[in-house]
Design an enzyme around this catalytic site. Structure first.
Site, PDB file in Angstrom:
ATOM      1  CG  ASP A 470      31.895 -41.179   0.377  1.00  0.00           C
ATOM      2  OD1 ASP A 470      30.999 -41.461   0.863  1.00  0.00           O
ATOM      3  OD2 ASP A 470      32.203 -41.468  -0.367  1.00  0.00           O
ATOM      4  CE1 TYR A 555      29.133 -47.243  -6.647  1.00  0.00           C
ATOM      5  CE2 TYR A 555      28.711 -45.292  -6.412  1.00  0.00           C
ATOM      6  CZ  TYR A 555      28.718 -46.158  -6.961  1.00  0.00           C
ATOM      7  OH  TYR A 555      28.345 -46.759  -8.431  1.00  0.00           O
TER       8      TYR A 555
END
Ligand code: CU
Length: 848
Positions: A470, A555
């Site tokens: 990420d 998320y």
């Protein structure tokens, strides 16, 4: 030295308290201002009664149902009284009298219940504000803002300088095609540690403030990514290309992160050019119109140089997460060419079968050779919606500090009576904290998030391919506004964050960070004694927290750095938001649980890596491992018997290779960094690293991309600190994990770690097998991991004994007296209303 003067005695502020606010009394309590003598002017409405109602402090604590009962005691007055007055008066007069009577009765009841009779103000005073408490805070130690993120002015000034130096061919990143030159990002370039400490500790001039710019050179003969250091700020005069120095060579262009423009172009190509080519299939399966969206995966290919991404196709649902509505179609898009017109769908996948092209798929459909699964479009009331299912109830508990906040935030610097530190959001790696001092003494130079990794399994290509690093998307860049009262306590301090990335001008995330002190609702310590001596001693557990939340597609990660009154630092993250799901077909349930009609919640792991640059009583530190072992011994007073005697084992780990603890190996239960100073008891002053962790190794080492996340091999690895090893990962690893720009294991090369400046790299994570209760969202409960940094013989005793929050009384004392017990002062000291600001929200667009 502890600065006792910071702790007032009688004036010491009281720890934050949690109050359950009275249930909402409904709209009548939200009033327009009162007009003079409303009773004289009629007509008399609910709001007039409500106005008087609001003046009565007691009334505020009466539930709406009680209030209604008071206003209209059964049987309902309009009927009951109406019958009585019907004979003598007209209706209007009756109503006037009724209202006057009710108000009079109400006023009398109010006076009786409050017992205040005009002696005290009718509404509680506002709680003291921060300004009256200022002397409680430690001074901010770093006026030169060494670690503070660049301001909008600084960002704009760097951008202006780069535009001037790099020439007129520069295109705004938000508009740039892959074949253009553009500045992708600008942010703070950290100073070398030695120069920073020389300034902070020895009064040397501050090192120059510098920026790091990442530039995409798509227009050059050899397209590449360059990293340029620009300084000094605020008026840049030099520019230095540090690409080769940092990465050992040029950065190939294919390693670059996707800009939002590239995402937009791929998305448009899919919706405008790819999907129409399978319109027959889509009309049959998916009520095809403009209702389908694509979602990326990563990595993007199978070998260095690839830029081909599997995109999953989902139903878009207005106001709800599309992530839970896959339709069964996935497309492999090659977007490596500099000219988007050359981008192609390389492969298609539908309901378990691969197709060479979209045309092949459509022909197979037309020939009746495709098993079509018809899926009704989800409504806005789909299970994926986060809309409330019921009307609001009583408000949840609210915390406030009765005497104002006990911390102070100035820019990005935080000071409390115990702690000082500076927070920052790195564009790619996210939340980080610098120069952390407890009671004025530095315990850590830097504690920072480095990377977040999710590895998925599944039987569709998008699911089985997904390994998100990420940091490439940007935990800072994708930080999102924190919603008051939900993401952080209502009365937290909310701080905006200015950044420059993916656009030619600075932008702002409103309320990107929050700082708050919280009463944890559990004692930090307590003891009750009724044996030999009668006393009680306790200390409410309070904690000072800095938080940011990154929303990375589906998320949401909640990142916390928490500071406890005993000198402990707690670092943790929680996962929430939507799961990433896949279309359920075939043996899908080998890869997760079914969570919807056609939806598989795919198995995955979450892991995050943190850099912990502790400086325990100085920079020279040692890594010490302690545990216990049983040793068989004859029982001393009865040698014919044997006992198993527990004893402490201790080992100083001398080299980096000894100090790397892979997952699956036995890790000593106590690992701490020790100094060469000792405490009063002759022990080396230390800080312990204590993980709370459910991770395993994220990928087998046989995986050809494992080296891109090789930090994940280790629960903990301690290395010599080097300015040239600033991070365990690289933002370029995601798009070329086969030849990673940075392989963490290179840091572990058996150098000595005895008496050196050390960094601990800590990995925490957990396995997530999504289940029914992950719908609509994964919950933070049970999905949080992290680690503590705890003093270990660092002090001579628990430093929280110095806390003014401590409570102690003996049996011969009256614990109800404020002089004896500060908690008993609360009803008096907290008899004020917290200054609740209006609800705010940072909106849905980054502000230009
Ligand atoms: Cu998960």
């Amino acid at each position: 030295m502890k600065d006792r003067s910071l702790y007032g005695s009688a004036q010491a502020p009281v720890a934050p308290v949690s109050v359950s606010p009275p249930p909402p009394a409904g709209p009548p309590l939200v009033l327009p201002s009162l007009r003079p003598s409303p009773l004289l002017s009629g007509p008399y409405t609910f709001s007039h009664i409500s106005a008087v109602w609001q003046l009565c402090p007691v009334a505020r604590h009466i539930t709406p149902s009680t209030a209604l009962a008071w206003r209209y005691p059964p049987p309902h007055p309009p009927f009951y009284l109406g019958l009585t007055v019907h004979v003598a008066m007209n209706l209007r007069t009756a109503l006037v009298l009724l209202v006057i009577s009710i108000i009079t009765i109400f006023a009398l009841v109010c006076v009786l219940l409050t017992g205040r009779g005009g002696g005290r103000p009718s509404s509680p005073p506002q709680c003291p504000t921060l300004t009256t408490q200022k002397n409680l805070f430690r001074p901010h130690p770093d006026p030169s803002r060494l670690f503070s993120d660049l301001s909008r002015e600084e960002l704009a000034s760097v951008m202006g300088f780069l535009t001037q130096r790099l020439g007129s061919g520069l295109v705004d990143a938000s508009l740039a095609k892959p074949s253009d030159n553009s500045v992708y990002s600008v942010q703070l370039q950290l100073p070398p540690k030695a120069a920073a400490l020389a300034h902070l500790d020895r009064g040397a001039p501050p090192p120059p403030r510098e920026a790091l710019a990442i530039v995409f050179f798509g227009q050059q003969a050899q397209p590449n990514v360059s990293e340029l250091v620009v300084g000094p700020l605020p008026n840049p005069a030099y520019l230095r290309d540090v690409t080769v120095e940092r990465h050992g060579g040029p950065l190939p262009y294919y390693k670059r992160p996707l800009s939002s423009k590239e995402f937009e172009e791929v998305s448009r190509m899919i919706s405008e050019h790819a999907l129409p080519r399978v319109s027959g299939l889509l009309h049959r399966c998916c009520y095809y119109k403009e209702n389908l969206v694509s979602m990326t995966t990563a990595p993007r290919g199978l070998r260095s140089g690839d830029r081909a991404t599997w995109f999953g196709i989902y139903y878009n649902v207005s106001g709800a997460g599309f992530y839970l509505h896959p339709v069964g179609l996935e497309l492999l898009v090659d977007h490596g060419a500099l000219d988007p017109a050359q981008w192609r769908v390389q492969r298609a996948f539908y309901n378990g079968r691969y197709y060479e092209s979209l045309e092949v798929l459509e022909r197979a459909f037309e020939g009746g050779r495709v098993e079509v699964v018809e899926i009704a479009p989800p409504s806005s009331k789909a299970p994926s919606s986060l809309r409330p299912r019921v009307s609001p109830g009583a408000l949840p508990p609210l915390q406030f500090s009765p005497q104002g906040p006990r911390y102070h935030v100035q820019g990005s610097q935080v000071a409390s009576p115990l702690w000082t530190f500076t927070f920052s959001l790195e564009l790619f790696s996210g939340l980080r904290i610098f120069d952390i001092r407890f009671q004025g003494e530095r315990v850590a130079y830097e504690v920072s998030l480095q990377e977040a990794l999710t590895i998925y399994g599944g039987n569709s290509p998008a699911a089985m391919m997904t390994r998100y690093l990420d940091g490439n998307f940007g935990m800072g860049l994708f930080s999102t506004p924190l919603t008051r009262g939900v993401d952080c306590p209502y009365l937290a301090t909310y701080v905006d964050w200015d950044f420059l990335a993916d656009s030619g001008a600075p932008r702002t995330v409103r309320d990107a960070l929050c700082i708050f002190e919280q009463n944890q609702g559990i004692p930090l310590r307590r003891h009750y004694s009724d044996i030999f001596s009668y006393y009680y001693g306790g200390l409410p557990g309070t904690v000072l927290v800095v938080r940011s939340v990154s929303t990375l597609l589906n998320y949401d990660y909640v990142w916390d750095m928490a500071f406890h009154p005993n000198g402990a630092i707690e670092v943790k993250f929680h996962a929430t938001g939507y799961i990433s799901s896949a279309f359920l077909f075939g043996a899908g349930r080998r890869y997760g649980n079914r969570v919807g009609e056609h939806t598989l919640g795919t198995i995955h792991t979450h892991a995050a890596n943190f850099k912990v640059d502790l400086d325990v009583a100085g920079q020279e530190n040692w890594l010490v491992a302690e545990d216990m072992a049983f040793e068989p011994r004859p029982v001393p007073w009865s040698p014919e018997h044997e006992m198993q005697l527990m004893q402490l084992t201790q080992k100083t780990l001398e080299r980096e290779d000894q100090a790397a603890f892979p997952f699956g190996s036995t890790t000593p239960r106590y690992l701490y960094l020790a100094s060469n100073q000792t405490n009063a008891w002759g022990h080396r002053r230390g800080y312990r690293i204590q993980p709370i962790n459910f991770a395993g190794q994220p990928l087998p080492q046989e995986s050809d991309i494992e080296r891109a996340c090789s930090w994940g091999r280790y629960q903990l690895a301690v290395t010599q600190r080097k300015d040239e090893e600033p991070s365990s990962t690289s933002l370029y690893n995601q798009n070329d994990p086969w030849t990673p720009t940075l392989n963490f294991t290179d840091f572990i090369n058996n150098e000595t770690i005895a008496g050196k400046d050390l960094v601990a790299w800590v990995t925490v994570g957990f396995l997530h097998i999504p289940h029914a209760e992950d719908i609509p969202n994964t919950l933070t409960v049970g999905n949080g991991v992290g680690f503590f940094l705890r003093p270990y013989n660092f002090f001579n005793e628990d430093p929280s004994v110095q806390s003014p929050d401590a409570v102690y009384f003996q049996s011969d004392q009256d614990a109800r007296l404020c002089e004896v017990n500060p908690v008993s002062c609360l009803p008096e000291m907290a008899a004020c209303a917290p200054d609740l600001p209006d609800f705010t929200h940072g909106g849905f667009r980054r502000e230009p």
